[in-house]
Design a protein around this motif. Structure first.
Motif, short mmCIF file in Angstrom:
data_model
loop_
_atom_site.label_atom_id
_atom_site.label_comp_id
_atom_site.label_asym_id
_atom_site.label_seq_id
_atom_site.Cartn_x
_atom_site.Cartn_y
_atom_site.Cartn_z
N THR A 10 47.11 69.97 -27.47
CA THR A 10 46.90 69.22 -26.23
C THR A 10 47.66 69.91 -25.09
N GLN A 15 51.21 75.86 -19.12
CA GLN A 15 52.04 77.06 -19.30
C GLN A 15 52.29 77.40 -20.76
N ILE A 16 52.73 76.42 -21.53
CA ILE A 16 53.04 76.68 -22.94
C ILE A 16 51.76 77.06 -23.67
N GLY A 17 50.69 76.33 -23.36
CA GLY A 17 49.39 76.62 -23.97
C GLY A 17 48.97 78.07 -23.78
N LEU A 41 42.55 70.02 -26.23
CA LEU A 41 42.42 68.81 -25.42
C LEU A 41 43.08 69.00 -24.07
N ILE A 43 43.09 67.10 -19.81
CA ILE A 43 42.56 66.07 -18.91
C ILE A 43 41.37 66.68 -18.17
N ALA A 46 41.45 69.59 -15.65
CA ALA A 46 41.96 70.89 -16.11
C ALA A 46 40.96 71.62 -17.01
N ALA A 89 51.87 66.64 -21.59
CA ALA A 89 52.59 65.41 -21.25
C ALA A 89 52.65 65.31 -19.75
N THR A 129 55.69 68.54 -28.74
CA THR A 129 56.50 69.39 -27.86
C THR A 129 56.67 68.73 -26.50
N ALA A 133 60.10 64.40 -25.90
CA ALA A 133 59.42 64.71 -27.16
C ALA A 133 59.72 63.69 -28.27
N LEU A 155 59.86 68.52 -31.40
CA LEU A 155 60.39 69.89 -31.38
C LEU A 155 61.85 69.96 -30.91
N HIS A 187 66.08 65.78 -28.01
CA HIS A 187 65.82 67.01 -27.24
C HIS A 187 66.05 66.66 -25.78
N SER A 237 59.50 76.14 -15.94
CA SER A 237 60.23 75.85 -17.17
C SER A 237 59.83 76.81 -18.28
P1 NAX Z 1 52.33 72.23 -17.90
O1 NAX Z 1 52.46 71.18 -16.86
O2 NAX Z 1 52.16 73.65 -17.51
O3 NAX Z 1 51.13 71.87 -18.88
C1 NAX Z 1 50.92 70.59 -19.38
C2 NAX Z 1 49.45 70.41 -19.54
O4 NAX Z 1 49.23 69.16 -20.18
C3 NAX Z 1 48.68 70.38 -18.22
O5 NAX Z 1 47.65 71.38 -18.25
C4 NAX Z 1 48.11 68.97 -18.16
O6 NAX Z 1 46.82 68.92 -17.56
C5 NAX Z 1 48.05 68.62 -19.64
N1 NAX Z 1 47.97 67.20 -19.92
C6 NAX Z 1 48.55 66.17 -19.24
N2 NAX Z 1 48.18 65.00 -19.77
C7 NAX Z 1 47.38 65.27 -20.81
C8 NAX Z 1 46.67 64.47 -21.72
N3 NAX Z 1 46.72 63.14 -21.67
N4 NAX Z 1 45.94 65.09 -22.67
C9 NAX Z 1 45.86 66.42 -22.72
N5 NAX Z 1 46.49 67.24 -21.86
C10 NAX Z 1 47.24 66.66 -20.91
O7 NAX Z 1 53.61 72.05 -18.84
P2 NAX Z 1 54.22 73.06 -19.91
O8 NAX Z 1 55.19 73.94 -19.24
O9 NAX Z 1 53.12 73.68 -20.70
O10 NAX Z 1 55.05 72.04 -20.81
C11 NAX Z 1 54.39 71.07 -21.59
C12 NAX Z 1 55.40 70.03 -22.09
O11 NAX Z 1 56.38 70.65 -22.91
C13 NAX Z 1 56.18 69.33 -20.97
O12 NAX Z 1 56.25 67.95 -21.27
C14 NAX Z 1 57.55 69.96 -21.07
O13 NAX Z 1 58.55 69.12 -20.56
C15 NAX Z 1 57.66 70.16 -22.57
N6 NAX Z 1 58.67 71.09 -23.04
C16 NAX Z 1 59.28 70.81 -24.21
C17 NAX Z 1 60.20 71.65 -24.79
C18 NAX Z 1 60.84 71.31 -26.09
O14 NAX Z 1 61.67 72.10 -26.55
N7 NAX Z 1 60.52 70.20 -26.76
C19 NAX Z 1 60.62 72.90 -24.10
C20 NAX Z 1 59.63 73.38 -23.08
C21 NAX Z 1 58.97 72.28 -22.27
O15 NAX Z 1 59.84 71.92 -21.24
#
Ligand code: NAX
Length: 328
Positions: A10, A15-17, A41, A43, A46, A89, A129, A133, A155, A187, A237
């Motif tokens: 998802t 970015q992480i994706g 998956l 939204i 996107a 998220a 993640t 989390a 995670l 976390h 991030s």
């Molecule tokens: P991004 O904002 O670049 O990407 C998140 C993606 O999730 C967006 O493309 C958005 O459209 C999508 N999204 C939002 N709601 C959704 C839904 N209901 N269904 C499917 N997709 C949905 O964030 P990114 O840098 O990739 O980080 C993703 C998450 O990882 C964030 O919550 C971030 O805080 C968390 N992290 C967790 C870490 C950990 O160690 N547990 C470390 C890295 C990161 O900060």
């Protein structure tokens, strides 16, 4: 030929994706002989960007990538999934209170928990993640009553890897010499990276370091605030390292942790080490074949006790807040 493993991701256009999908597709998770099908998956707004990412996946011509399906409907995307990596998220934006953040994510993780419950394969494993989390994982787990609770984890492997890296830099050891690192708790900034049981080439790490002040005033805050330091330096991030840790966590969960070592995973507490039963909290765990077990019998001194209690108290507060919101 082998049946592909279905991996749902998802937030796939995030970015992480952008790092995670290419690693999975190239075989970093299941090796060079296991085909994977990605089920992505996002939204609705996107999905266009995600189509671009899929074009790039196609252009890599990965031998292990058997197919890609994208969509904005969790029921469809989670259908038959063997592994779900919940990365997407709702980030905290300006002026958003913690309650608003929990509520926004609550809507996502209640829905995804139900969709996993109804559609995933019987052997599903779920790694969360997306932040917060631990509590997101608790919400998904509670909303998926037919999936065994131990199939959910959040995670803390990135924190674990950061702790290993900091300890290696301090002591001049190689990261491969460091074993038995532990992250306890949430976390978040309250997490407790614990080197009192860690070993460097078989010697107790805290004794090798021999400097309690470094542990308290340097090591612990550096690991706990590493995410903020990366935002400060990079302007966004941690992404590649978070993707790498997401892979490490899932791979070790499914294939097993190393002999004479353990990993950190946030999993549902059975009350071990005084962590309230039912919280999703990080523990030292050994893994094998898709199961995990909390390492038992570690001695916890007063310093560690205080740190673990502070982080699990924060988790209990988050749980109470989402309970209050009717999300669990
Ligand atoms: P991004 O904002 O670049 O990407 C998140 C993606 O999730 C967006 O493309 C958005 O459209 C999508 N999204 C939002 N709601 C959704 C839904 N209901 N269904 C499917 N997709 C949905 O964030 P990114 O840098 O990739 O980080 C993703 C998450 O990882 C964030 O919550 C971030 O805080 C968390 N992290 C967790 C870490 C950990 O160690 N547990 C470390 C890295 C990161 O900060």
């Amino acid at each position: 030929s082998k049946t592909p493993v279905k991996v749902a991701v998802t937030g796939a256009a995030g970015q992480i994706g952008y790092s995670l999908l290419f690693r999975i597709a190239s075989g970093a998770l299941f090796g060079p002989d296991t085909p994977v099908e990605l089920r992505l998956l996002e939204i609705t707004p996107a999905l266009g960007a995600l189509e671009g990412v899929v074009m790039e996946l196609d252009d890599c011509a990965f031998p292990t990538l058997a197919g890609v399906e994208i969509g904005d409907d969790a029921n469809t995307i989670f259908d038959g999934a063997n592994l779900a990596l919940l990365v997407g998220a709702r980030p905290r934006t300006k002026g958003m209170e913690r309650g608003d953040l929990l509520e926004a994510n609550g809507a996502i993780f209640t829905g995804q928990g139900k969709a996993l419950n109804d559609n995933a394969a019987d052997d599903i494993r779920i790694g969360v993640t997306g932040n917060p989390a631990n509590t997101n994982a608790l919400i998904a787990m509670t909303n998926a009553p037919d999936i065994p609770r131990e199939r959910f984890s959040a995670l803390t492997r990135l924190d674990h890897n950061r702790a290993i890296s900091q300890l290696a830099a301090k002591t001049g050891a190689s990261v491969t010499d460091i074993t038995k690192m532990t992250i306890w708790g949430n976390h978040s900034a309250t997490q407790y990276p614990d080197i009192f049981h860690a070993e460097i080439a078989g010697k107790n790490a805290a004794e090798v370091v021999g400097d309690q002040s470094w542990i308290e005033n340097d090591f612990i805050p550096t690991v706990a605030k590493r995410g903020a330091a990366i935002i400060e330096a990079r302007g966004s991030s941690s992404a590649a390292s978070a993707a790498s840790a997401t892979i490490d966590a899932a791979r070790d969960w499914l294939t097993g942790s190393k002999k004479d070592d353990w990993v950190s995973m946030a999993v549902v507490s059975d009350g071990s080490y005084g962590v309230p039963e039912g919280l999703i909290s990080s523990f030292p765990v050994t893994t094998s074949g898709g199961s995990w077990e909390i390492v038992q019998g570690l001695e916890i001194d007063d310093f560690s006790r205080t740190k673990i209690d502070a982080s699990t108290a924060e988790l209990a507060e988050e749980r109470d807040a989402v309970k209050e919101l009717g999300l669990i």
